[in-house]
Enzyme design. Structure first.
Site, PDB file in Angstrom:
ATOM      1  CB  THR A 124      30.406   6.297  46.970  1.00  0.00           C
ATOM      2  OG1 THR A 124      30.859   6.670  48.269  1.00  0.00           O
ATOM      3  CG2 THR A 124      28.918   5.994  47.044  1.00  0.00           C
ATOM      4  CG  HIS A 130      12.433   8.535  37.949  1.00  0.00           C
ATOM      5  ND1 HIS A 130      12.330   7.835  36.762  1.00  0.00           N
ATOM      6  CD2 HIS A 130      11.515   7.967  38.779  1.00  0.00           C
ATOM      7  CE1 HIS A 130      11.394   6.912  36.870  1.00  0.00           C
ATOM      8  NE2 HIS A 130      10.891   6.962  38.100  1.00  0.00           N
TER       9      HIS A 130
END
Length: 408
Positions: free
Chosen positions: A319, A371
């Site tokens: 993006t 994560h």
């Protein structure tokens, strides 16, 4: 013959759509394949074309949610297009009637005469005003002589600031189905993933040097396709994804799915908001192939022609908030993907180069990642690999032969 027009299926998993806008009115004559409505699904906004020519009767209102396969309008195919004609007779002379306009004297509102009682509160009214911390001068009294009554004090509203006489209107607008789905997915991404963001900066001088040297020849050779930054970033990302495949994976319950291909979702701004079409197998595309595909998808998004298939899939997202002036941000993961790279604006800043201070065009880059399946070593290593490729594009992205890489 009356033809029933039903909502077609925009995609396999989509069960309902919302009528965003009717492009025609009830009773209009429509031509076959004419766009008659825009419908929102939870993935895209699509045009609904007329299946035949005829007079249309609408069976749903704007904002209605209708099931796939439901009838939304009827088309009378036996109707013919009519043209209205105005006939004016030149032989007859019509004399306009002339009336003397009536002039009314302006109405003068009586001015209330001020007395000793004007804006003086009664004892009960004063107690209420004191409790509300309202000054008597801010209240218009309706009692005899302008006295402030208990009722006036009860109805008085504390001032929210100094009146300016400006507009204070509000408007309540229903979000489109697409926007509601985007909101739902973004909240889910924040709640359902262990999202973390790591940052780095890139010296854009090497890419700017390459682009300035080859962009004119590139555009001429490839029929108006420009050599932009996105092809360099896409190339750098696909290289880094192959070096760190965990970033190119997704959670699947107690398993993770790792992809051996790079389908890169590119966030583009369209009239209906942010859309994320996918560049398939970007790892196999040349600079020209990437730029041409991004241009094609961006034009489809701008013209409202993007389809669900164009946005389905994707293993990683890029993006570019820099086109709007963003200096730094923490992009949100595009689920079920595990990583997203945020680009930002390019600003000339002083940096240390070989022990000396130099001015260079710099860009901050950010990697948000899940994560749960991507550790710090992989995330930081991935972002460093992107940085290395962008700061050494001739060797790492062009194989030491820019002319061949740019197909010149």
């Amino acid at each position: 013959m009356i033809l029933e027009m039903k909502v077609p299926s925009p995609g396999e998993s989509i069960k309902e759509v919302e009528i965003a806008t009717w492009l025609v009115k009830d009773g209009d004559y429509v031509e076959k394949d004419q766009a008659i409505a825009e419908v929102d699904s939870d993935k895209a906004t699509l045009e609904l074309p007329a299946e035949a020519s005829g007079t249309i009767t609408l069976k749903a209102e704007e904002g209605d949610t209708v099931a796939v396969g439901a009838v939304v309008c009827l088309i009378d195919t036996s109707a013919t297009k009519t043209y209205s004609t105005a006939t004016v007779s030149l032989k007859e002379e019509v004399k306009p009637s002339v009336e003397t306009p009536k002039v009314e004297a302006p109405k003068v509102s009586p001015v209330a005469e001020k007395t000793y009682a004007t804006q003086v509160p009664s004892p009960a009214a004063r107690k209420i005003l004191d409790e509300k911390d309202i000054q008597p001068s801010d209240v218009v009294g309706t009692g005899k002589g302008g006295r402030i009554t208990k009722e006036d004090a009860v109805n008085a509203v504390p001032s929210m600031g100094t009146p300016t006489g400006g507009s204070r209107g509000t408007e309540r607008i229903k979000l489109s189905m697409l926007r509601r789905k985007v909101a739902e997915r973004l909240v889910a991404a924040k709640n359902d993933t262990a999202m973390l963001t790591t940052f780095n900066e890139v010296n854009m001088t090497p890419i700017n040097t390459l682009r300035n040297e080859y962009k004119d020849a590139f555009k001429t050779k490839h029929g108006g396709v420009s050599l932009g930054y996105m092809s360099f970033f896409t190339k750098a990302v696909t290289r880094a994804l192959q070096l760190y495949p965990d970033v190119n994976s997704m959670m699947d319950g107690d398993y993770k799915t790792v992809y051996d291909f790079c389908d890169i979702s590119i966030a583009v701004s369209g009239p209906k908001g942010l859309m994320v079409p996918v560049v398939r197998n970007a790892e196999n595309l040349t600079f020209r192939g990437i730029e041409a595909e991004i241009k094609r998808l961006a034009l489809r998004a701008r013209d409202g022609q993007i389809t669900v298939d164009d946005m389905t899939g994707g293993t990683f997202t890029i993006t570019n908030g820099g086109v709007f002036g963003s200096m730094l941000s923490t992009p949100i993961i595009n689920p079920p993907q595990s990583g997203i790279l945020g680009m930002h604006n390019i600003i000339e800043r002083p940096i240390a180069v070989n022990g000396k201070v130099e001015i260079h065009p710099m860009m901050y880059v950010a990697l948000s990642y899940d994560h749960r399946i991507i550790d710090g070593r992989e995330s930081v290593g991935f972002l460093v690999a992107v940085k290395e490729a962008l700061e050494n594009p001739v060797e790492l992205l062009c194989d030491n032969n820019p002319k061949k890489a740019f197909e010149l």
